[in-house]
Design an enzyme around this catalytic site. Structure first.
Site, short mmCIF file in Angstrom:
data_model
loop_
_atom_site.label_atom_id
_atom_site.label_comp_id
_atom_site.label_asym_id
_atom_site.label_seq_id
_atom_site.Cartn_x
_atom_site.Cartn_y
_atom_site.Cartn_z
N SER A 146 0.84 -1.14 0.00
CA SER A 146 -0.08 -0.08 -0.15
C SER A 146 0.73 1.16 -0.08
O SER A 146 2.09 1.14 0.25
CB SER A 146 -0.87 -0.04 1.06
OG SER A 146 -1.57 1.29 1.41
N TYR A 159 -2.96 -0.25 10.46
CA TYR A 159 -2.67 -0.72 9.05
C TYR A 159 -1.43 -0.35 8.51
O TYR A 159 -0.65 -1.17 7.96
CB TYR A 159 -3.88 0.07 8.05
CG TYR A 159 -3.88 -0.44 6.62
CD1 TYR A 159 -4.12 -1.90 6.32
CD2 TYR A 159 -3.36 0.57 5.63
CE1 TYR A 159 -3.98 -2.28 5.00
CE2 TYR A 159 -3.54 0.02 4.21
CZ TYR A 159 -3.80 -1.39 3.82
OH TYR A 159 -3.70 -1.79 2.70
#
Length: 246
Positions: A146, A159
């Site tokens: 990501s 995250y």
């Protein structure tokens, strides 16, 4: 002729895709199904069979890989028949993951444990399990990371923490496996039009418009660049960001 060459010349190309029942994983599975036997990874057999039905006829076929990735025994049981049927694994794409949003002051120890179990520990354990088949054909490990693997913002500590850790894992694995002919790549998407993105917008109280964000098929195209690279090279990191044009 080496064992690696023998296997690759007598067996179909294979790809294991986790999180293949939705979002980026689903798009990757569809793209790779054109020329790989795709092992469709998911937690629920009905979702996996739905995707297998949707991919039928695209290429050399699919197989189910149904397991909760945090359950090592279940993962090993799902992998055993595939490892028996196919002597090599050409690609593993780690796409499964979760993305809870919470500020540090709100997080609990259980939340930290859960997200690291799914986003990091399960990736490491599955990679270790399939390494013999990857080494047999000089395969590719592709981690769907990501933009949060490079920077962290408010409410993203959970995250981003896992994605930073995943980047460290792939960087180390890449160096360890060079001598074994296994290539390791990280794909770092920005915001992608998935249900995860819709949930993020809801958390932020913002309107969600899917057309404004990267489409999952574009991330599948990035994975394809990694997989199709000539063996004399490896694509180590790909970063894909929304253009702002739609």
């Amino acid at each position: 002729m080496t064992d690696q060459q023998t296997v690759s010349s007598t067996a179909p190309r294979t790809a294991l895709v986790t999180g293949a029942t939705r979002g980026i994983g689903r798009a990757v599975a569809e793209d790779l199904a054109r020329d790989h036997v795709v092992f469709v990874g998911g937690r629920r057999s009905n979702d996996v069979e739905r995707v297998r039905s949707e991919l039928e006829g695209l290429g050399p076929g699919t197989r189910p890989f149904v397991a909760e990735l945090t359950d090592d025994a279940a993962v090993e049981a799902a992998w055993a028949p595939l490892a028996h049927e196919f002597p090599g694994l050409n690609v593993v794409v780690h796409s499964a993951g979760i993305a809870p949003m919470a500020r540090v002051a709100e997080t609990t120890r259980d939340q930290w444990r859960e997200i690291f179990e799914v986003n990091v520990f399960s990736v490491a354990q599955l990679t270790k399990l399939v390494l013999p088949q990857l080494r047999a054909v000089g395969g590719d490990v592709v981690a769907i990371n990501s933009g949060s693997g490079f920077t962290a913002g408010p409410a993203s500590s959970l995250y981003s923490g896992t994605k930073f850790a995943l980047r460290a894992f792939t960087d180390a694995l890449r160096e360890e496996e060079r001598a074994n002919g296994v290539r390791v790549s990280s794909v770092h998407p920005g915001r992608v039009a998935t249900d995860m993105q819709e949930e993020l917008h809801a958390y932020q109280g913002k309107e969600y418009r899917a057309e404004e964000w990267i489409q999952p098929a574009q991330i599948a195209a990035a994975v394809r660049v990694v997989v199709d690279a000539e063996r004399t090279s490896q694509v180590e990191v790909i970063t894909v960001r929304p253009s702002g044009m739609h």
